[in-house]
Design an enzyme around this catalytic site. Structure first.
Site, short mmCIF file in Angstrom:
data_model
loop_
_atom_site.label_atom_id
_atom_site.label_comp_id
_atom_site.label_asym_id
_atom_site.label_seq_id
_atom_site.Cartn_x
_atom_site.Cartn_y
_atom_site.Cartn_z
N LYS A 56 43.42 -33.55 2.68
CA LYS A 56 44.34 -33.07 3.68
C LYS A 56 45.72 -33.68 3.46
O LYS A 56 45.76 -34.95 2.75
CB LYS A 56 43.60 -34.11 5.01
CG LYS A 56 44.69 -34.55 6.17
CD LYS A 56 44.51 -33.31 6.99
CE LYS A 56 44.97 -33.27 8.44
NZ LYS A 56 44.47 -34.21 9.30
N SER A 58 50.08 -33.96 4.65
CA SER A 58 50.92 -33.49 5.71
C SER A 58 51.74 -32.16 5.27
O SER A 58 51.67 -31.78 4.23
CB SER A 58 51.90 -34.71 5.79
OG SER A 58 51.50 -35.74 6.01
N THR A 110 54.83 -35.38 7.85
CA THR A 110 55.65 -34.78 8.99
C THR A 110 56.44 -35.36 9.91
O THR A 110 57.41 -35.03 10.52
CB THR A 110 54.38 -33.91 9.56
OG1 THR A 110 53.84 -33.10 8.46
CG2 THR A 110 55.37 -32.76 10.40
N HIS A 152 49.06 -40.67 14.97
CA HIS A 152 47.58 -40.76 15.03
C HIS A 152 47.56 -41.50 16.31
O HIS A 152 48.01 -41.23 17.70
CB HIS A 152 47.00 -41.34 14.01
CG HIS A 152 47.34 -40.89 12.70
ND1 HIS A 152 47.30 -39.77 12.45
CD2 HIS A 152 47.54 -41.54 11.42
CE1 HIS A 152 47.35 -39.33 11.05
NE2 HIS A 152 47.69 -40.52 10.46
#
Length: 278
Positions: A56, A58, A110, A152
């Site tokens: 995973k 950004s 990001t 988040h």
């Protein structure tokens, strides 16, 4: 059996998506998975150093990885109303943040990229302070920094800490692009080949479908890694960041990713950028 190092974050959206794979409920024939969970900026670094097989990352960080990494169609975090928030202890103008200390969740995230674009538009130059994402809200509340970019679970709890939202970076992006905001994507090393990439992509999609069907043990796994233990916060987090784009990025999602990458990487993008659709 080939070992496959699968790296993702401990955030509820990722643990929700990958539970089926990690638990063995969703098989990936021919591969022995080695899960590794870490903060997204750590994951960005692992991918940059080639110390992962599936990771995973950004979307902002992906700009520097594309020559060696292929983006998968499933498992990403894209959507509307999902953007990072710029928060402070009191309401204040963006211009007041010129030369102020602003916490960011990592230089390659990001969130940091979006803040940079917003700051450029506002004509300000803040002093950015890198922190692990879960340290940002306490730092803002305690006065260690003047403002912070929260990601988040932070978007769901900042008000309870008495903080104020100065800007929704996702809304800012959407208003200028008329596209969903791409936050993170799952990338696979190109040298593993398209067959492996397709197998992993299908397995991630099946793992998400398994979670949507209420897989046994799912919530215990998600809670065991969550920063915020409140079940309501966890469920809001998943509902926000696990969208239909997480099952397949689709044409609109691909356009959104390309638009953000164009802000971070001059010149043409490698082809294929995403795993071709089945």
């Amino acid at each position: 059996m080939k070992k496959l190092r699968l790296c993702f974050s401990p955030c509820p959206n990722d643990t929700f998506i990958f539970h089926g794979l990690v638990s063995g409920r969703v098989p990936l024939p021919g591969f022995d998975l080695e899960p590794f969970l870490a903060d997204v900026e750590v994951l960005n670094g692992l991918a940059a150093e080639g110390r992962a097989d599936v990771c995973k990352v950004s979307v902002a960080a992906a700009a520097g990885l594309l020559d060696h990494w292929l983006l998968l169609r499933a498992g990403g975090a894209l959507g509307r109303g999902v953007g990072p928030l710029l928060v402070a202890r009191e309401p204040r103008s963006l211009q007041s943040l010129d030369r102020a200390r602003v916490a960011i969740p990592g230089a390659r995230t990001t969130g940091n990229m979006l803040f940079g674009l917003l700051a450029k538009e506002a004509g300000i130059a803040a002093q950015r302070v890198e922190m692990v994402f879960d340290q940002i809200l306490p730092a803002v509340a305690g006065g260690a920094v003047d403002a912070g970019v929260v990601i988040h679970e932070g978007r769901f709890v900042y008000e309870a800490m008495g903080l104020h939202c100065l800007a929704d970076l996702g809304q800012w992006w959407e208003s200028r692009r008329n596209l969903p905001l791409p936050l993170g994507v799952i990338a696979v090393r190109r040298d593993l080949g398209l067959d492996t990439a397709r197998a992993v992509d299908r397995a991630i999609r099946a793992s998400l479908q398994d979670a949507n069907d209420g897989a046994p043990g799912l919530w215990d796994y998600v809670r065991s890694h969550a920063q915020e233990m409140d079940q309501g916060v966890i469920e809001r987090h998943i509902a926000t960041f696990v969208t239909h784009f997480s099952l397949d990025v689709g044409a609109e999602g691909e356009e959104a990713v390309q638009a953000l990458l164009a802000e971070a990487r001059p010149g043409p993008l490698p082809s294929p950028l995403f795993l071709p659709a089945d």
